[in-house]
Design an enzyme around this catalytic site. Structure first.
Site, PDB file in Angstrom:
ATOM      1  N   GLU A 179      69.160  -1.022  57.617  1.00  0.00           N
ATOM      2  CA  GLU A 179      70.300  -0.773  56.727  1.00  0.00           C
ATOM      3  C   GLU A 179      71.573  -1.159  57.452  1.00  0.00           C
ATOM      4  O   GLU A 179      71.653  -1.019  58.680  1.00  0.00           O
ATOM      5  CB  GLU A 179      70.402   0.714  56.368  1.00  0.00           C
TER       6      GLU A 179
ATOM      7  N   TYR B  42      72.141 -10.834  60.826  1.00  0.00           N
ATOM      8  CA  TYR B  42      70.797 -10.557  60.303  1.00  0.00           C
ATOM      9  C   TYR B  42      70.309 -11.715  59.416  1.00  0.00           C
ATOM     10  O   TYR B  42      69.137 -12.086  59.472  1.00  0.00           O
ATOM     11  CB  TYR B  42      70.784  -9.237  59.523  1.00  0.00           C
TER      12      TYR B  42
HETATM   13  C1  LIG Z   1      76.825  -6.954  65.008  1.00  0.00           C
HETATM   14  C2  LIG Z   1      76.795  -7.190  66.530  1.00  0.00           C
HETATM   15  C3  LIG Z   1      75.576  -6.458  67.108  1.00  0.00           C
HETATM   16  C4  LIG Z   1      76.665  -8.706  66.784  1.00  0.00           C
HETATM   17  O1  LIG Z   1      76.467  -8.909  68.178  1.00  0.00           O
HETATM   18  P1  LIG Z   1      77.011 -10.212  68.913  1.00  0.00           P
HETATM   19  O2  LIG Z   1      76.359 -10.288  70.241  1.00  0.00           O
HETATM   20  O3  LIG Z   1      78.487 -10.217  68.877  1.00  0.00           O
HETATM   21  O4  LIG Z   1      76.458 -11.350  67.937  1.00  0.00           O
HETATM   22  P2  LIG Z   1      76.118 -12.855  68.344  1.00  0.00           P
HETATM   23  O5  LIG Z   1      77.155 -13.370  69.276  1.00  0.00           O
HETATM   24  O6  LIG Z   1      74.705 -12.929  68.765  1.00  0.00           O
HETATM   25  O7  LIG Z   1      76.316 -13.563  66.934  1.00  0.00           O
HETATM   26  C5  LIG Z   1      75.301 -14.307  66.308  1.00  0.00           C
HETATM   27  C6  LIG Z   1      75.842 -14.822  64.992  1.00  0.00           C
HETATM   28  O8  LIG Z   1      76.162 -13.741  64.113  1.00  0.00           O
HETATM   29  C7  LIG Z   1      77.365 -14.054  63.402  1.00  0.00           C
HETATM   30  N1  LIG Z   1      78.467 -13.179  63.828  1.00  0.00           N
HETATM   31  C8  LIG Z   1      78.447 -12.259  64.830  1.00  0.00           C
HETATM   32  N2  LIG Z   1      79.644 -11.637  64.892  1.00  0.00           N
HETATM   33  C9  LIG Z   1      80.413 -12.167  63.923  1.00  0.00           C
HETATM   34  C10 LIG Z   1      81.757 -11.938  63.504  1.00  0.00           C
HETATM   35  N3  LIG Z   1      82.532 -11.009  64.100  1.00  0.00           N
HETATM   36  N4  LIG Z   1      82.229 -12.660  62.467  1.00  0.00           N
HETATM   37  C11 LIG Z   1      81.467 -13.582  61.847  1.00  0.00           C
HETATM   38  N5  LIG Z   1      80.176 -13.867  62.217  1.00  0.00           N
HETATM   39  C12 LIG Z   1      79.663 -13.160  63.237  1.00  0.00           C
HETATM   40  C13 LIG Z   1      77.708 -15.483  63.752  1.00  0.00           C
HETATM   41  O9  LIG Z   1      77.034 -16.309  62.836  1.00  0.00           O
HETATM   42  C14 LIG Z   1      77.121 -15.589  65.142  1.00  0.00           C
HETATM   43  O10 LIG Z   1      76.842 -16.909  65.515  1.00  0.00           O
HETATM   44  P3  LIG Z   1      78.032 -17.852  66.107  1.00  0.00           P
HETATM   45  O11 LIG Z   1      78.766 -17.028  67.138  1.00  0.00           O
HETATM   46  O12 LIG Z   1      77.269 -18.999  66.664  1.00  0.00           O
HETATM   47  O13 LIG Z   1      78.894 -18.180  64.921  1.00  0.00           O
HETATM   48  C15 LIG Z   1      78.115  -6.715  67.211  1.00  0.00           C
HETATM   49  O14 LIG Z   1      79.208  -7.248  66.497  1.00  0.00           O
HETATM   50  C16 LIG Z   1      78.255  -5.211  67.239  1.00  0.00           C
HETATM   51  O15 LIG Z   1      77.809  -4.547  68.174  1.00  0.00           O
HETATM   52  N6  LIG Z   1      78.916  -4.668  66.214  1.00  0.00           N
HETATM   53  C17 LIG Z   1      79.145  -3.208  66.149  1.00  0.00           C
HETATM   54  C18 LIG Z   1      77.875  -2.453  65.934  1.00  0.00           C
HETATM   55  C19 LIG Z   1      77.180  -2.849  64.658  1.00  0.00           C
HETATM   56  O16 LIG Z   1      77.820  -3.147  63.653  1.00  0.00           O
HETATM   57  N7  LIG Z   1      75.851  -2.838  64.687  1.00  0.00           N
HETATM   58  C20 LIG Z   1      75.038  -3.138  63.542  1.00  0.00           C
HETATM   59  C21 LIG Z   1      74.783  -1.899  62.787  1.00  0.00           C
HETATM   60  S1  LIG Z   1      73.665  -2.196  61.410  1.00  0.00           S
END
Ligand SMILES: CC(C)(COP(=O)(O)OP(=O)(O)OC[C@H]1O[C@@H](n2cnc3c(N)ncnc32)[C@H](O)[C@@H]1OP(=O)(O)O)[C@@H](O)C(=O)NCCC(=O)NCCS
Length: 146
Positions: free
Chosen positions: A103, A115
């Site tokens: 979720e 995702y």
């Molecule tokens: C969601 C989260 C885990 C992503 O982790 P991350 O290591 O920054 O993600 P990645 O660098 O592997 O990103 C992979 C892809 O996801 C997408 N993405 C990730 N963050 C993004 C952003 N802020 N805006 C747009 N696209 C994004 C992009 O497509 C990205 O690929 P790209 O960088 O080549 O464009 C991180 O933002 C986080 O910890 N957020 C807060 C906690 C959270 O929301 N957890 C999920 C709860 S369900």
């Protein structure tokens, strides 16, 4: 970057990220209890000896439920979340999991995009699933994962 199973010794660092990330964070004891439960599988991502991200799933009867995905704010957008979840999916598959679900807050576009990149699709809404603030959840599934 090293990705390995989460251990009890990691929980202080994991909790620090959890606390700065979520409005309703899990407690340290929730993490400790979860990693000691055999159907739970948690991973941490480590760079230069420090934990920069973690994720986990609960798996039973061929289905896995992903929760607690987070990357340290200073390390986001470097592919860590993607690589951790790819590893989680690979390990889940090896343990006989054929579909994964999670979720996510409706407004959490960064997670939703991540995702979708990993093959998850939107399958429904849980109305007002989250509190603090109240918000709908989008239910996502990836199936099959092989
Ligand atoms: C969601 C989260 C885990 C992503 O982790 P991350 O290591 O920054 O993600 P990645 O660098 O592997 O990103 C992979 C892809 O996801 C997408 N993405 C990730 N963050 C993004 C952003 N802020 N805006 C747009 N696209 C994004 C992009 O497509 C990205 O690929 P790209 O960088 O080549 O464009 C991180 O933002 C986080 O910890 N957020 C807060 C906690 C959270 O929301 N957890 C999920 C709860 S369900």
């Amino acid at each position: 970057m090293l990705i390995r199973e989460m251990k009890a010794v990691d929980v202080d660092e994991v909790y620090a990220i959890e606390k700065e990330t979520f409005s309703d964070p899990w407690s340290k004891s929730s993490f400790l209890n979860s990693i000691s439960e055999p159907n739970n599988h948690y991973l941490v991502a480590i760079i230069e000896g420090r934990i920069v991200g973690y994720c986990g799933y609960w798996g039973i009867a061929g289905e896995g439920y992903i929760y607690n995905v987070a990357v340290k704010p200073s390390h986001r957008r470097h592919g860590i979340g993607f690589r951790m979840l790819e590893e989680l999916i690979t390990q889940a598959k090896a343990r006989g999991i054929s579909s994964l679900t999670l979720e996510v807050r409706k407004s959490n576009m960064s997670a939703i995009i991540l995702y979708k990149k990993l093959g998850f699709t939107e399958a429904g809404i849980r109305k007002e699933f989250y509190t603090n603030p109240i918000e709908d959840a989008i239910i996502m599934w990836r199936e099959p994962i092989h």
